[in-house]
Motif scaffolding. Structure first.
Motif, short mmCIF file in Angstrom:
data_model
loop_
_atom_site.label_atom_id
_atom_site.label_comp_id
_atom_site.label_asym_id
_atom_site.label_seq_id
_atom_site.Cartn_x
_atom_site.Cartn_y
_atom_site.Cartn_z
N ALA A 1 2.41 70.29 26.48
CA ALA A 1 2.87 71.55 27.07
C ALA A 1 2.21 72.75 26.39
N ALA A 2 2.02 72.67 25.08
CA ALA A 2 1.37 73.76 24.36
C ALA A 2 -0.07 73.93 24.82
N LEU A 3 -0.76 72.82 25.06
CA LEU A 3 -2.13 72.91 25.56
C LEU A 3 -2.16 73.59 26.93
N GLU A 4 -1.24 73.21 27.79
CA GLU A 4 -1.19 73.82 29.13
C GLU A 4 -0.91 75.33 29.02
N GLU A 5 0.01 75.71 28.15
CA GLU A 5 0.32 77.13 27.99
C GLU A 5 -0.88 77.89 27.46
N ALA A 6 -1.55 77.30 26.48
CA ALA A 6 -2.70 77.98 25.86
C ALA A 6 -3.82 78.21 26.87
N VAL A 7 -4.16 77.17 27.63
CA VAL A 7 -5.28 77.32 28.57
C VAL A 7 -4.91 78.27 29.70
N LEU B 1 -2.94 80.93 29.39
CA LEU B 1 -3.05 82.27 28.83
C LEU B 1 -4.51 82.70 28.69
N ALA B 2 -5.36 81.76 28.27
CA ALA B 2 -6.79 82.09 28.12
C ALA B 2 -7.43 82.39 29.47
N ARG B 3 -7.09 81.62 30.47
CA ARG B 3 -7.68 81.83 31.80
C ARG B 3 -7.17 83.14 32.43
N ARG B 4 -5.98 83.59 32.04
CA ARG B 4 -5.47 84.88 32.52
C ARG B 4 -6.09 86.05 31.76
N GLY B 5 -6.82 85.75 30.70
CA GLY B 5 -7.39 86.81 29.89
C GLY B 5 -6.44 87.33 28.82
N GLU B 6 -5.35 86.61 28.56
CA GLU B 6 -4.38 87.05 27.57
C GLU B 6 -4.70 86.51 26.17
N LEU B 7 -5.63 85.57 26.09
CA LEU B 7 -6.14 85.08 24.82
C LEU B 7 -7.66 85.12 24.87
N ASP B 8 -8.28 85.39 23.74
CA ASP B 8 -9.75 85.42 23.67
C ASP B 8 -10.32 84.12 23.14
N ALA B 9 -9.51 83.32 22.48
CA ALA B 9 -9.95 82.03 21.94
C ALA B 9 -8.73 81.17 21.69
N GLU C 1 -11.76 70.26 32.04
CA GLU C 1 -11.21 70.05 33.38
C GLU C 1 -10.37 71.24 33.83
N ARG C 2 -9.53 71.74 32.95
CA ARG C 2 -8.65 72.86 33.31
C ARG C 2 -9.46 74.13 33.60
N CYS C 3 -10.62 74.25 32.99
CA CYS C 3 -11.47 75.44 33.22
C CYS C 3 -12.50 75.19 34.32
N GLY C 4 -12.49 74.00 34.92
CA GLY C 4 -13.44 73.70 35.97
C GLY C 4 -14.88 73.64 35.48
N VAL C 5 -15.06 73.22 34.23
CA VAL C 5 -16.39 73.20 33.62
C VAL C 5 -16.93 71.77 33.59
N VAL D 1 -15.73 72.00 17.90
CA VAL D 1 -15.93 73.10 18.85
C VAL D 1 -16.27 72.51 20.22
N THR D 2 -15.64 73.02 21.27
CA THR D 2 -16.01 72.62 22.62
C THR D 2 -17.05 73.60 23.15
N LEU D 3 -18.24 73.10 23.40
CA LEU D 3 -19.32 73.94 23.93
C LEU D 3 -19.21 74.04 25.44
N GLY D 4 -19.53 75.21 25.98
CA GLY D 4 -19.61 75.38 27.43
C GLY D 4 -18.39 75.97 28.10
N LEU D 5 -17.31 76.19 27.36
CA LEU D 5 -16.11 76.79 27.96
C LEU D 5 -16.30 78.30 28.12
#
Length: 296
Positions: free
Chosen positions: A63-69, A71-79, A106-110, A251-255
């Motif tokens: 659940a924490a992973l889902e929340e984090a991604v 927030l990042a996709r909404r632009g509320e987190l930078d990393a 997958e969540r970022c469609g990358v 580090v995940t490259l390409g996100l």
């Protein structure tokens, strides 16, 4: 970027029965974190005890992973910096990915992503990652070596290495010994190196290989190379962890945003005993800040 111009770093606790909560707390209170960032801790304690993982602690980690991604996709987190999870338990509660790397992609469609690790004097990127060893050789393709090599060069550029020197490791002992110990170097890896050399426009860059895996990491530690492009998971992780176990960062490259994590597991056996070291988490947070700052 936030209104204060400080990068906003989301930090997940991982499986709360492991050392994740401890090392996050130690890291944030260590006075060793870059002061140019705002940190947001993501995750809830599901009532599990240190050292006693449960399905609930695995669900909370997911659940924490889902929340984090989100927030990042909404632009509320930078990393995002992720705490360690227990993959077997995650699979049992419905987590469908080989690892957190694949989850974020997958969540970022990358589709164009890769796993990279850095610590001390070694940086490695993996052409194949979370595969059984018997499948890694058959999964090796020239196009994949080139793809990951270009991502690695971009990562080095993002860390102010303008003319990267990348060593490409062979797959077989002695890099195939001119075909006597395997032909992957001749038929797949060598052509990929040539293609990489042509694809990277900076003429001061140096792409070399395929090199014997038993000496290439020593050469990198001696300063001859900025990074090593590895053919499979343990080829890169064994030397990295031997050299920089307490400061390695994944580090995940390409996100579309930086994502890092400490390069160790949940360590259930020492959770709650007050002996977990936060060094790798500190390095992961600081690298996320560095990458965010340089990309802004």
């Amino acid at each position: 970027m936030s209104t204060s111009n400080k990068p906003r770093i989301g930090i997940t606790l991982g499986d709360c029965a492991g050392i994740g909560p401890e090392i996050v707390d130690l890291a944030l209170n260590s006075n060793r974190i870059a002061g140019t960032a705002e940190s947001k801790v993501i995750g809830k304690y599901p009532g599990s005890r240190p050292g006693n993982p449960t399905a609930e602690s695995a669900r909370a980690a997911a659940a924490a992973l889902e929340e984090a991604v989100t927030l990042a996709r909404r632009g509320e987190l930078d990393a995002i910096v992720t705490g360690p999870v227990h993959k077997a338990l995650m699979y049992e509660v419905g987590f469908k990915f080989p690892g957190q790397t694949e989850f974020f992609a997958e969540r970022c469609g990358v589709k164009n992503f890769a796993m990279c690790l850095t610590g001390g004097k070694i940086t490695v990127a993996l052409v194949t990652a979370h595969l059984p060893l018997r499948e890694a050789a058959s999964a090796l393709k020239q196009s994949e070596i080139v793809r990951v090599g270009l991502l690695l060069a971009d990562f080095l550029n993002s860390r102010s290495v303008s003319s990267p020197r990348i060593a490409v490791a062979g797959l077989n002992p002695h890099a195939g010994e001119s075909g006597k110990l395997g032909r992957e170097e001749i038929e797949i890896i060598g052509p990929a190196v040539s293609e990489l050399q042509s694809a990277i426009e900076n003429r001061e860059s140096r792409i070399v290989g395929p090199l014997s895996p038993d000496t290439v990491f020593h050469r990198a530690m001696e300063g001859e190379f900025d990074a090593v492009l590895c053919m499979y998971h343990d080829q890169g992780l064994i030397p990295l962890k031997l050299h920089a176990f307490h400061e390695g960062v994944n580090v995940t490259l390409g996100l579309p945003f930086p994502r890092t994590s400490p390069d160790h597991g949940t360590a259930f056996e020492i959770a709650g005993k007050g002996i977990a070291r936060p060094d790798s988490m500190i390095a992961a947070i600081n690298l996320a800040v560095e990458l965010t700052t340089k990309s802004s």
